[in-house]
Design a protein around this motif. Sequence first.
Motif, PDB file in Angstrom:
ATOM      1  N   GLN A 114     -42.410  32.735  44.307  1.00 15.13           N
ATOM      2  CA  GLN A 114     -42.077  31.940  43.118  1.00 15.13           C
ATOM      3  C   GLN A 114     -40.705  31.275  43.271  1.00 15.13           C
ATOM      4  N   ALA A 115     -39.780  31.979  43.931  1.00 11.83           N
ATOM      5  CA  ALA A 115     -38.449  31.393  44.151  1.00 11.83           C
ATOM      6  C   ALA A 115     -38.555  30.161  45.036  1.00 11.83           C
ATOM      7  N   ALA A 151     -35.326  17.935  40.641  1.00 12.20           N
ATOM      8  CA  ALA A 151     -35.065  17.901  39.192  1.00 12.20           C
ATOM      9  C   ALA A 151     -33.790  17.131  38.879  1.00 12.20           C
ATOM     10  N   GLU A 152     -33.746  16.617  37.694  1.00 11.72           N
ATOM     11  CA  GLU A 152     -32.551  15.896  37.231  1.00 11.72           C
ATOM     12  C   GLU A 152     -32.371  16.221  35.753  1.00 11.72           C
ATOM     13  N   VAL A 153     -31.165  16.604  35.400  1.00  7.96           N
ATOM     14  CA  VAL A 153     -30.914  16.967  34.008  1.00  7.96           C
ATOM     15  C   VAL A 153     -30.958  15.716  33.128  1.00  7.96           C
ATOM     16  N   ASN A 154     -31.811  15.778  32.133  1.00  6.84           N
ATOM     17  CA  ASN A 154     -31.904  14.657  31.195  1.00  6.84           C
ATOM     18  C   ASN A 154     -30.796  14.791  30.155  1.00  6.84           C
ATOM     19  N   LEU A 155     -29.660  14.223  30.469  1.00  6.04           N
ATOM     20  CA  LEU A 155     -28.518  14.339  29.560  1.00  6.04           C
ATOM     21  C   LEU A 155     -28.715  13.449  28.339  1.00  6.04           C
ATOM     22  N   PRO A 156     -28.683  14.035  27.170  1.00  2.00           N
ATOM     23  CA  PRO A 156     -28.766  13.199  25.969  1.00  2.00           C
ATOM     24  C   PRO A 156     -27.451  12.442  25.777  1.00  2.00           C
ATOM     25  N   GLU A 157     -27.488  11.381  25.030  1.00  4.17           N
ATOM     26  CA  GLU A 157     -26.253  10.637  24.753  1.00  4.17           C
ATOM     27  C   GLU A 157     -25.430  11.425  23.749  1.00  4.17           C
ATOM     28  N   ILE A 185     -41.170  28.175  45.219  1.00  2.78           N
ATOM     29  CA  ILE A 185     -41.767  27.124  44.378  1.00  2.78           C
ATOM     30  C   ILE A 185     -40.697  26.520  43.465  1.00  2.78           C
ATOM     31  N   ALA A 186     -39.901  27.422  42.854  1.00  2.00           N
ATOM     32  CA  ALA A 186     -38.868  26.957  41.912  1.00  2.00           C
ATOM     33  C   ALA A 186     -37.804  26.123  42.623  1.00  2.00           C
ATOM     34  N   SER A 187     -37.391  26.569  43.802  1.00  2.36           N
ATOM     35  CA  SER A 187     -36.356  25.834  44.529  1.00  2.36           C
ATOM     36  C   SER A 187     -36.848  24.447  44.921  1.00  2.36           C
ATOM     37  N   GLY A 192     -39.051  22.732  43.351  1.00  2.00           N
ATOM     38  CA  GLY A 192     -39.110  21.929  42.127  1.00  2.00           C
ATOM     39  C   GLY A 192     -37.728  21.502  41.656  1.00  2.00           C
ATOM     40  N   LEU A 193     -36.771  22.407  41.791  1.00  2.00           N
ATOM     41  CA  LEU A 193     -35.407  22.095  41.346  1.00  2.00           C
ATOM     42  C   LEU A 193     -34.746  21.038  42.238  1.00  2.00           C
ATOM     43  N   THR A 219     -40.470  36.278  45.773  1.00  2.00           N
ATOM     44  CA  THR A 219     -40.069  35.406  46.892  1.00  2.00           C
ATOM     45  C   THR A 219     -40.846  34.102  46.864  1.00  2.00           C
TER      46      THR A 219
END
Lengths: 117, 199
Positions: A90-91, A101-107, A93-95, A97-98, A88
């Motif tokens: 850790q969830a 968060a932003e997905v680093n989309l490669p080109e 903490i993760a939430s 952090g998420l 609980t």
Amino acid sequence: MLSIDTLPRWARVAVAIAYCIWVVVLAAFCFSVAVRSLDGDDVKLSVEFVTLMGGVLLAPLLPFAQSFSLPGGGEVKIRSTETAQRATKQAEIASAGLASAEVNLPEVDLLNDEASK
Amino acid sequence: MSVITGLPEVSVESLNIDEQPELALLTARNAVEARLTYLARLIGGPDRPDEALRTLEDNGTIERPVARAIQAVLDASNPVAHGATVAPSVAASISFSAVTLVRSLDELIEATTRKIREMPASVRLSYAYLSLPARLRKAVADEIGIVPEGALPHEREYARAVFKTAKTEQRIADLWTAVSRHTGLIAADANPFKGAGNE
């Protein structure tokens, strides 16, 4: 029903230590009987006596036998609620952090692949 | 099932925790892993749940402490994955944690989807294809009659070969149609390659 799972960690450690001391005392007693017997004292190590002492030593292990079973037998349990409490926390903490968060989309352009990285 | 991603949806209500705590726990765990794998595929990672988290961490999408926290939640169900039983109360608590993670990951996926939808058509098609699991990448290739040689469906080379052949044979519109059947990433868009040949 009172279960060892519900005890706090310090209480479970105390129970484990008490159990170990008890086993050592019993083992020492058995050893002393054996030594006295070898020294010629009048100690009758009958089959019943050995069986009894073996039983006294091994019986407390039975409640632990479950956890010695191999996984897959349906005998092992997640015993402690600590696991759930930790999950609980850790969830959370993760939430948190998420959330930032932003997905680093490669080109990626597979149609014009020379531009892909 | 999510319309956009095809990922299994999960909620606390849908998990039959009292009756089947082990199954509920593994269902919730599977939902988390499926989302991590989806995101990892998008950034070119392997189509494997056990490597998804590391891929996202290496890519900088997820910071190390967050990755560790997610791993801790997944690890909580490891004994059950290996056949152990679990009390409903414990399963409920861990499952709720996993569902919390699922919601957070869904928000991240939604934000990523919005970002992809603003990209050029060829890039959108690329991401849409890469978002598919390996079996669907192969299904798309089979559907339009392209058989890449020397690469496996989960490999980037396979995707490159599919796109290269589609472009050479002027079948990008077919590729778009086939991909859009499997993912909502481009399903709502009109096929920009229809009647236009290659881009």
